[in-house]
Enzyme design. Structure first.
Site, PDB file in Angstrom:
ATOM      1  N   THR A  70      63.457  40.127   9.700  1.00 51.79           N
ATOM      2  CA  THR A  70      64.782  40.808   8.015  1.00 51.79           C
ATOM      3  C   THR A  70      65.816  39.647   8.137  1.00 51.79           C
ATOM      4  OG1 THR A  70      64.553  42.152   9.969  1.00 51.79           O
ATOM      5  CG2 THR A  70      63.556  42.386   7.674  1.00 51.79           C
ATOM      6  N   THR A  71      67.336  40.609   9.028  1.00 56.35           N
ATOM      7  CA  THR A  71      68.527  40.378   8.217  1.00 56.35           C
ATOM      8  C   THR A  71      69.029  39.052   8.657  1.00 56.35           C
ATOM      9  OG1 THR A  71      68.671  43.013   7.643  1.00 56.35           O
ATOM     10  CG2 THR A  71      70.397  41.468   7.592  1.00 56.35           C
TER      11      THR A  71
END
Lengths: 272, 292
Positions: free
Chosen positions: B57-58
């Site tokens: 993810t981020t």
């Protein structure tokens, strides 16, 4: 011709003489193991002669530039593909030479209707985790010998390459007589350059001549350095993974007290 | 086929300007490619939602005073499942460039490996370093070649690429879309599920903070990156926060004229500690973090 073995042997012999003649003028190359890595030295006139092959592997070659280029590319391709498909740890000079380059050279050499490779190569691989370095000579007919055993000079911390056999023998004789153990690249450099000069002098001497004295070696070295470029590479034991191959800048490095300098922004030494 | 000892014309062309992908095709090991066709929603076969494949993810990156800061949390998820809490999404390609990944790690890590090997292959075979432009395009091409998988929903990767451009003596930052278009960034970029929060934080800091991102020193920049990721972790379940017991901190790397520096855990731990002490302790978020 294949139905007549004698003529095939004759053809191979003729081709061997032809190649030896072509290689005879090649400027020698010396590689010496030292505490900080392996020092590779030659004097080149036009083309570069020392190349990076893979993370821990470098090569030097004499011969036809086109053939050297094909072999260099082949070595880089095989090593890179293996390093990508398996891992960097799985790339080894022993496998590269024995299973890939040697058969290629032998095939080209013995297929007498096709062109052989006019090249003689010296490969160097840094030993992993304190293991000794592998220095390996590979010839145009696929024959190779390394210092790791099985070869003529097992265990020796140096290897040489020259256009003529007796020149190479003299370089080996010269290096054998020098104390090389435990020296840094800086300390080994003058010896390596002298070994080059010994080999280069021998190219124009009769086989069987004695080693030239120190003065004539020094004089020859100075004379040759005027017209050519001293090319030196340190395969650095202490460099990060992909940056072991370090071309050295040798301005003044031969005079004692001037440290070896690696050029900061070399076009081919960068990366990790 | 071609019996000439000099090889075919194709061979000659290949050896003149070799590309690492061509080498892999010849020696085996080239990455697989899928046809560029979308799988219609609900069709038998591959499910289109993210539930079955691992995703990283981020990630975020912004330019600060000394270069580019690139950071990523450590969580990889598959749907609601946390698959891995020590994922490294900021991958060094060479001494001066790195790639941060959001999306499917299987594809992204392979892309990073492919880039690393192709840049090295280029340097070794061509006896010169690949240009900045060339490196940026190389990632673009990998993304385009991956389009088939991306359209089937199994290999979407949306990377950031940060590098120090030695020729221009400038730090550079790019983000890519799924099809491989590259966009050069002046201030900041973020990608992955937590990116809306990160973008908001960075936008706010850039526009209304004491000074714009580009003027921040290293310490300020690191603090901002950690806070942005923390904010994302609060708002997005797929973004991992800080695990003090497991000593899992985000990965933070700095790209500058010195090359790439990876910040050690100890520095990140100290930065978190200082941040906690400098703020009032009565907010819910901070007490939770402090207790952790």
């Amino acid at each position: 011709m294949m139905e007549e073995p004698y003529r095939w042997v004759e053809a191979v012999q003729a081709r061997r003489e032809y190649i030896e003649m072509q290689l005879a003028g090649g400027s020698p190359i010396a590689a010496v193991s030292c505490t900080d890595g392996v020092l590779f030295v030659t004097v080149s006139r036009e083309q570069r002669k020392l190349f990076e092959v893979y993370d821990r592997i470098a090569m030097g070659a004499i011969g036809h530039p086109g053939d050297i280029e094909r072999l260099r590319m082949s070595a880089i391709e095989v090593a890179s593909a293996e390093g990508f498909n398996r891992s960097v740890q799985d790339v080894s000079l022993r496998r590269l030479a024995a299973y890939s380059l040697s058969p290629l050279l032998k095939k080209a050499f013995e297929e007498i209707y096709g062109p052989p490779f006019l090249a003689r190569m010296l490969f160097v691989e840094l030993g992993r985790n304190g293991a000794p370095d592998l220095l390996l000579q590979l010839d145009y007919d696929g024959a190779f010998r390394g210092n790791a055993g099985g070869g003529a000079v097992p265990g020796e911390p140096f290897a040489v390459l020259s256009g003529k056999t007796h020149s190479a023998r003299q370089m080996e004789e010269y290096l054998r007589a020098k104390p090389l153990a435990g020296l840094t690249a800086q300390e080994v450099l003058p010896t390596a350059v002298e070994a080059w000069a010994v080999g280069h002098l021998a190219l124009n001497a009769e086989p069987g001549a004695a080693l030239p004295d120190a003065e004539s070696v020094a004089a020859h070295r100075e004379e040759q350095l005027q017209g050519g470029t001293l090319e030196a590479v340190l395969l650095d034991r202490n460099a990060p993974a992909h940056a072991a191959f370090r071309p050295l800048s040798l301005k003044g490095a031969l005079k004692s007290g001037n440290p070896l300098v690696t050029p900061k922004k070399d076009s081919y030494s960068g990366s990790k | 086929m071609n019996t000439s000892p000099f090889g075919s014309r194709d061979e000659a062309a290949a050896s003149a300007l070799p590309d690492f992908a061509d080498v892999l095709r010849r020696y085996g090991g080239a990455p697989p490619q899928a046809p560029v066709t979308a799988v219609p929603a609900g069709a038998a076969g591959l499910p289109l939602d993210a539930g079955f494949s691992t995703r990283a993810t981020t990630i975020l990156a912004f330019k600060f005073r000394d270069g580019v800061l690139v950071a990523g949390d450590r969580r990889a998820t598959a749907g609601n499942l946390v698959v891995y809490d020590r994922a490294d999404k900021v991958l060094e390609i060479d001494r001066y460039s790195l790639m941060a990944i959001a999306g499917v790690p299987a594809t992204a890590w392979e892309m990073a490996r492919m880039l690393e090997h192709s840049f090295q292959f280029y340097r070794r075979s061509q006896l010169q370093e690949m240009s900045m432009e060339g490196k940026v395009r190389a990632l673009s091409r990998l993304l385009r070649e991956n389009l088939g998988f991306a359209m089937q929903g199994v290999g979407v990767v949306v990377p950031l690429f940060a590098a120090y451009d030695e020729a221009a003596a400038l730090p550079r930052l790019y983000f890519y879309d799924v099809m491989g278009a590259q966009f050069e960034v002046t201030d900041f970029a973020a990608s992955g599920s937590g990116s809306p929060s990160v973008r908001a934080v960075l936008q706010y800091a850039n526009a209304y903070g004491p000074h714009p991102l580009g003027k921040m020193d290293e310490e300020e920049a690191v603090l901002l990156a950690l806070r942005a990721l923390d904010t994302a972790a609060q708002n997005d379940t797929a973004t991992g926060g800080v695990d003090r017991h497991g000593r899992i901190y985000p990965v933070v790397k700095l790209v500058s004229s010195r090359g790439i520096d990876t910040l050690p855990e100890t520095i990140l731990a100290k930065a978190y500690q200082r941040d906690l002490q400098s703020l009032p302790k009565n907010t819910l978020i901070l007490t939770e973090t402090a207790a952790g």
